[in-house]
Design an enzyme around this catalytic site. Structure first.
Site, short mmCIF file in Angstrom:
data_model
loop_
_atom_site.label_atom_id
_atom_site.label_comp_id
_atom_site.label_asym_id
_atom_site.label_seq_id
_atom_site.Cartn_x
_atom_site.Cartn_y
_atom_site.Cartn_z
N ASP A 1 74.61 39.78 47.26
CA ASP A 1 72.68 38.72 47.24
C ASP A 1 71.63 39.33 46.45
O ASP A 1 71.08 38.55 45.95
CB ASP A 1 72.34 38.59 48.54
CG ASP A 1 73.17 36.73 48.53
OD1 ASP A 1 73.81 36.53 47.33
OD2 ASP A 1 73.27 36.22 49.15
N LYS B 1 81.70 29.19 47.57
CA LYS B 1 81.77 30.92 47.30
C LYS B 1 83.35 31.45 47.65
O LYS B 1 83.47 32.19 46.11
CB LYS B 1 80.55 31.59 48.14
CG LYS B 1 78.87 31.85 47.80
CD LYS B 1 78.23 31.81 48.05
CE LYS B 1 76.75 30.95 47.62
NZ LYS B 1 75.52 31.65 48.60
N GLN C 1 74.25 33.91 54.71
CA GLN C 1 74.02 32.78 53.69
C GLN C 1 72.22 32.41 54.71
O GLN C 1 72.30 32.17 55.87
CB GLN C 1 74.52 31.62 53.77
CG GLN C 1 74.50 30.64 53.37
CD GLN C 1 74.82 29.86 51.87
OE1 GLN C 1 75.41 30.94 51.24
NE2 GLN C 1 73.70 29.50 50.99
#
Ligand code: GUN
Length: 292
Positions: A123, A56, A100
């Site tokens: 997200d 990412k 994450q």
């Protein structure tokens, strides 16, 4: 089906979208004097999570974004992590950030996700963004489901009136993808069945699917006999399978048994190079949106 299925190439689609993202990032930088900036928080030493987060961060560089990788020890307390989230919320130099998952067992992931400012929640995991998605209101869409939609769009896959079977009901993939594909939109307007670990006679359901999305987290779970002739198959799984014939000692495999499914479907996402690159591209799209 005779012949090879069409490969829904997430790398190709992602690269095409990234060209456009890079142009827009340069425009943002010219206007505001700084590039879009994404931060990724990685707690602990999980090997797979580290690989994903690094990918990412690397992708940010390819489109001219700034990125920050924040590594925190496995032993961090929930309160310490919440304090870190609050400081990222307040950082005016940061457009968006992700934490994450999975987090270590002693940390309540829901509490952490709920502490993220919804405007920086690229997200799309905060309840406010999830609620907006369900209602069709503006907000951040979760990266993997929205990446799957972008990929279907890129390959002009017809979705209206199709029976879409989603296998797996996670908050990250299965549940949101089932919502997005049933919306009155393109891609969408599917009749969706959400199957999961308690579904009875799963093959009788999956073999009805015109579009089969598999996010169950089990390597090779869907076999050819479970797939309708001509179906479009989206494989969200990615697993490291030990393989002594490979230089690095493993090969990557999806939730779909590619060998037996490839002869039955009309199109399929490869693993790797299918859904994975699209997840990252969607995260970049969300970060650009946050910067705007
Ligand atoms: N773990 C697996 N997929 C994801 C994702 O899309 N975002 C985050 N933050 N964690 C994940």
């Amino acid at each position: 089906m005779t012949g090879s299925p069409r490969l829904l190439d997430g790398k190709r689609c992602g690269d095409a979208l990234k060209t456009d993202i890079a142009t827009q990032a340069a425009a943002v930088k010219a206007m505001r004097g700084r590039a879009p900036h994404l931060a990724a928080v990685l707690v602990g030493n999980d090997g797979a999570s580290k690989t994903y987060v690094e990918a990412k961060v690397k992708a940010c560089g390819t489109v001219g974004f700034r990125s920050s990788l924040i590594r925190l020890p496995e032993t961090i307390t929930e309160e310490e992590l919440l304090a870190r989230v609050r400081s990222l919320n307040a950082d005016p130099d940061l457009d968006g950030f992700i934490v994450q998952l999975p987090l270590p067992a002693h940390i309540d992931a829901d509490r952490v996700l709920q502490a993220i400012d919804p405007q920086k929640d690229v997200d799309g995991f905060h309840p406010q963004n999830v609620g907006n998605m369900v209602l069709g209101l503006p907000g951040f869409l979760p990266a993997t489901p929205s990446g799957i939609c972008e990929l279907l769009k890129f390959y002009h896959i017809e979705t209206a009136g199709k029976h879409c079977v989603v296998v797996g009901r996670s908050n990250i993939v299965g549940t949101p993808v089932s919502i997005l594909l049933s919306r009155n939109a393109y891609p969408g307007n599917c009749t969706v069945t959400l199957a999961h670990s308690r579904t009875k006679d799963l093959p009788s359901i999956t073999e009805q699917a015109d579009i089969l999305v598999v996010a169950i987290g089990k390597p090779g779970f869907i076999t050819g006999d479970m797939v309708k002739e001509g179906a479009v198959v989206v494989d969200v799984g990615i697993h490291r399978i030990p393989d002594a014939t490979k230089k690095n000692g493993f090969r990557l495999e999806g939730d779909v048994d590619y060998g037996s499914v490839r002869d039955r479907c009309s199109a399929i996402t490869p693993v790797p190079g299918g859904v994975g690159p699209m997840t990252i591209t969607s995260l970049l799209l969300n970060t650009l949106k946050a910067a705007h």
